[in-house]
Enzyme design. Structure first.
Site, PDB file in Angstrom:
ATOM      1  CG  ASP A 139      -1.956   0.577   1.138  1.00  0.00           C
ATOM      2  OD1 ASP A 139      -2.377   1.904   0.523  1.00  0.00           O
ATOM      3  OD2 ASP A 139      -3.286  -0.158   1.377  1.00  0.00           O
TER       4      ASP A 139
ATOM      5  CG  ASP B 266      -4.103   5.697   1.007  1.00  0.00           C
ATOM      6  OD1 ASP B 266      -5.605   4.956   1.889  1.00  0.00           O
ATOM      7  OD2 ASP B 266      -4.269   7.087   1.903  1.00  0.00           O
TER       8      ASP B 266
ATOM      9  CD  GLU C 243      -8.798   5.187  -1.797  1.00  0.00           C
ATOM     10  OE1 GLU C 243      -9.381   4.929  -0.839  1.00  0.00           O
ATOM     11  OE2 GLU C 243      -8.115   5.996  -1.157  1.00  0.00           O
TER      12      GLU C 243
ATOM     13  CG  HIS D 270      -9.015  -1.521   4.435  1.00  0.00           C
ATOM     14  ND1 HIS D 270      -9.052  -0.831   2.684  1.00  0.00           N
ATOM     15  CD2 HIS D 270      -8.788  -0.173   4.880  1.00  0.00           C
ATOM     16  CE1 HIS D 270      -7.774   0.409   2.857  1.00  0.00           C
ATOM     17  NE2 HIS D 270      -7.929   0.766   3.880  1.00  0.00           N
ATOM     18  CG  ASP D 271     -11.172   2.343   3.803  1.00  0.00           C
ATOM     19  OD1 ASP D 271     -10.623   2.263   4.651  1.00  0.00           O
ATOM     20  OD2 ASP D 271     -10.723   2.737   2.246  1.00  0.00           O
TER      21      ASP D 271
HETATM   22  O1  TEU Z   1      -8.988   5.967   1.958  1.00  0.00           O
HETATM   23  C1  TEU Z   1      -9.165   7.108   1.361  1.00  0.00           C
HETATM   24  C2  TEU Z   1     -11.045   7.500   0.694  1.00  0.00           C
HETATM   25  O2  TEU Z   1     -10.902   8.956   0.328  1.00  0.00           O
HETATM   26  C3  TEU Z   1     -11.783   6.860   2.230  1.00  0.00           C
HETATM   27  O3  TEU Z   1     -12.071   5.460   1.913  1.00  0.00           O
HETATM   28  C4  TEU Z   1     -12.189   7.159   3.002  1.00  0.00           C
HETATM   29  O4  TEU Z   1     -12.076   5.897   3.719  1.00  0.00           O
HETATM   30  C5  TEU Z   1     -13.163   7.913   3.935  1.00  0.00           C
HETATM   31  O5  TEU Z   1     -13.523   8.678   2.857  1.00  0.00           O
HETATM   32  C6  TEU Z   1     -13.452   8.002   5.334  1.00  0.00           C
HETATM   33  O6  TEU Z   1     -15.055   8.050   5.495  1.00  0.00           O
HETATM   34  C7  TEU Z   1      -7.781   5.803   1.606  1.00  0.00           C
HETATM   35  C8  TEU Z   1      -8.034   4.359   3.244  1.00  0.00           C
HETATM   36  O7  TEU Z   1      -8.408   3.200   2.598  1.00  0.00           O
HETATM   37  C9  TEU Z   1      -8.513   4.926   4.306  1.00  0.00           C
HETATM   38  O8  TEU Z   1      -8.348   3.954   4.995  1.00  0.00           O
HETATM   39  C10 TEU Z   1      -7.804   5.476   5.386  1.00  0.00           C
HETATM   40  O9  TEU Z   1      -8.301   6.265   6.133  1.00  0.00           O
HETATM   41  C11 TEU Z   1      -7.280   7.222   4.593  1.00  0.00           C
HETATM   42  O10 TEU Z   1      -7.055   6.628   2.310  1.00  0.00           O
HETATM   43  C12 TEU Z   1      -6.675   8.000   4.544  1.00  0.00           C
HETATM   44  O11 TEU Z   1      -4.774   7.217   4.381  1.00  0.00           O
END
Ligand code: TEU
Length: 570
Positions: free
Chosen positions: A99, A206, A263, A340-341
């Site tokens: 990542d 990310d 992403e 994971h989100d």
């Molecule tokens: O996520 C970024 C993101 O845009 C979203 O999916 C985020 O989880 C959401 O706005 C929160 O409500 C990435 C990672 O996947 C996430 O786990 C991290 O917290 C984030 O970036 C910050 O690095």
């Protein structure tokens, strides 16, 4: 036969290190734990793993706040453990993605400590510092009204140097200043080349579209009247230098033949997405579009005090948007329902209320996601049909900063009004990121076989019923079904991985029927998203042959509760 790059046809399995497998009994998953389960991973039929951040970190945001790109978070193991993981995967023909989190670092990273040490420090400009604004009464205000991804202002006041720094996520995650060429070079060296030299095959990148922000940091339009901080994604995503940065980053990746999956939140327009992933553009190999992620809650707001209803046509439309990307372009796309989100897909789109509903809808969703074009991503636990945590769990069991910040925001705003808090808890039980983060349920023993000690996060109560050991022995389990689907996907990759997608029942609220057209055949996928019988009218075609389904037999003209079937045709 067309030669495709490896990353188009392979299935990628995402591992969340904290929750995968604890090898040393400290309650936290670790890299030796991952290594110990490589037989399991290989047996699934995936060709690569993506390991969520395992770097050293104070863990304010579960490792997405990195304090040192070149070392490993000690409870997870060491750099040597990572080298062994890479080697062991490669010897099995499994590729490894890490990542890449380079929009921000932790505030404990040495770069930020130096940057904040004084206004004259050579690294001051490695982060985004701005002076305060003062009103007529002399009150201090941040430079603009942007709301961060975890709520609150994106600006944090630094008393020592009397300026604000920008953080699009937690206060402890200051944004790096990509405008500075020296910073970019340090990012490439430390976060990328350090690991590329060790043989990693690519990166999940990310928040890949946030490095370039609105150069003037203008205020966002006021949407939430009466709120101080406003949704500002249009001003901090897809800024003017984004494509320049990614082209530059790609020159580093190219040296190693490494791939990327970026992403891409808040970006839905086909032309715009294609700019990132067109093969000719040489920026990213593919992206995670957010259309499906956003179904059920507004893109502008993660939780709502009343979770928004979603209807099947919304999901169809979202999937269509991501599938259409490859039609008539040289772009590539992805297929995924979990990471994971996200909450667990069975709980979001299927049913976790009964064992039967879980099993049928889990298999039905596997037919959906495994027959879509693009690179398929499976998130740990999805393959055994893990579900959201039960409603009975108190709010204290939720560990995610996003959930906690939101709950505390509502608490402060409503003066802890019990009704408002109950609604918020219900929304969190539905959509929180925590649901994806409970430990993997390996067997029916204590702690689900994840750890011999009390796990860092409570194991879902359903582990005696839902676990790897049980499902591996049962040929009718969700796990066995997933393995079958991954095999069929490989055998029919021309149709499933590369085919053109067409929805056949756009407006239908209960069934989702679509066609996948490859260059030498077609598939029809018919899915029932409800817990009652639905009628099904298949295109009249005498060459239709049932490939698979989640019921043993077939009733013509009817799809039973959460039934799914796949047909092949000439
Ligand atoms: O996520 C970024 C993101 O845009 C979203 O999916 C985020 O989880 C959401 O706005 C929160 O409500 C990435 C990672 O996947 C996430 O786990 C991290 O917290 C984030 O970036 C910050 O690095």
């Amino acid at each position: 036969v067309t030669q495709h790059p490896w990353w188009k046809d392979t299935t990628i399995y995402q591992i969340y290190p904290a929750s995968f497998k604890d090898s040393n009994g400290d309650g936290v998953g670790d890299i030796p734990g991952i290594i110990s389960q490589l037989d399991y991973i290989e047996d699934l039929g995936v060709g690569a793993i993506w390991v969520s951040p395992m770097y050293d970190s104070p863990q304010v945001d579960m490792g997405y706040d990195i304090s040192d790109y070149e070392s490993v978070y000690p409870p997870y193991g060491t750099v040597a453990d990572m080298e062994k993981l890479i080697q062991d995967c490669h010897s099995r023909g499994i590729r490894v993605l890490l990542d890449l989190v380079v929009n921000h670092t932790s505030d404990q990273h040495k770069w930020f400590k130096e940057s904040r040490s004084s206004k004259d420090h050579p690294k001051r400009d490695w982060y985004i510092w701005r002076p305060a604004k003062y009103d007529e009464q002399g009150n201090r205000h941040p430079p603009n009204n942007w709301r961060g991804n975890f709520g609150g202002s994106v600006w944090e006041w630094d008393d020592a140097t009397q300026e604000y720094y920008l953080h699009l996520f937690c206060t402890e995650q200051p944004d790096l200043n990509w405008e500075n060429a020296e910073t970019r070079a340090a990012i490439y060296e430390s976060a990328m080349e350090f690991w590329l030299r060790k043989g990693v095959d690519g990166f999940r990148v990310d928040t890949v579209n946030m490095y370039s922000k609105d150069p003037e940091y203008r205020d966002a339009p006021v949407i939430d009247v009466g709120e101080k901080w406003q949704f500002a994604a249009s001003l901090y995503c897809n800024g003017p230098r984004m494509h320049e940065y990614l082209s530059e980053m790609n020159t580093v990746l190219e040296k190693y033949g490494a791939m990327t999956v970026g992403e891409l939140p808040h970006t839905h327009d086909k032309g715009h997405v294609v700019r990132y992933v067109s093969a000719k553009a040489k920026q990213l190999s593919m992206t995670f579009m957010f259309d499906v992620v956003d179904v059920g809650f507004g893109a502008d707001q993660k939780f709502d005090t009343t979770p928004r209803r979603w209807e099947l046509p919304m999901l169809k439309h979202a999937i269509e948007t991501t599938q259409d990307l490859i039609e008539g372009t040289d772009a590539w796309t992805t297929s995924f329902l979990e990471n994971h989100d996200q909450a667990r897909s069975i709980s979001r789109f299927g049913s976790d209320k009964t064992p039967e509903g879980r099993e049928k809808s889990g298999k039905m969703l596997s037919m959906l996601v495994a027959s879509l074009s693009g690179t398929l991503f499976v998130y740990q636990g999805q393959e055994i049909g893990m579900t959201n945590v039960p409603e009975s769990w108190p709010i204290e069991e939720y560990k995610d900063v996003d959930s906690n910040n939101y709950y505390n925001f509502v608490k402060a705003k409503t003066n802890a009004d019990p009704a408002a808090l109950a609604r918020t808890k219900a929304a969190i039980q539905h959509l929180a990121r925590d649901h994806a983060r409970t430990p993997i349920q390996w067997d029916g023993s204590k702690n689900g076989g994840f750890s011999t000690n009390k796990p860092w996060m409570r194991v879902n109560d359903n582990y005696p019923e839902v676990n790897v050991r049980r499902e591996a022995q049962d040929k009718n389990s969700i796990l066995s079904f997933w393995k079958q689907m991954l095999r069929l996907r490989k055998e029919q990759s021309n149709t499933f991985v590369h085919g053109i997608f067409t929805v056949l029942d756009k407006e239908n609220n209960s069934t989702f029927v679509f066609e996948k057209k490859g260059t030498n055949g077609k598939a029809i996928v018919a899915l029932n998203f409800t817990e009652t019988d639905q009628s099904l009218a298949l295109p009249s075609d005498s060459t239709l042959k049932r490939l698979t389904g989640n019921y043993d037999d077939e009733v013509s003209g009817t799809l039973r509760p959460f039934e799914g079937r796949i047909y092949l045709t000439q």
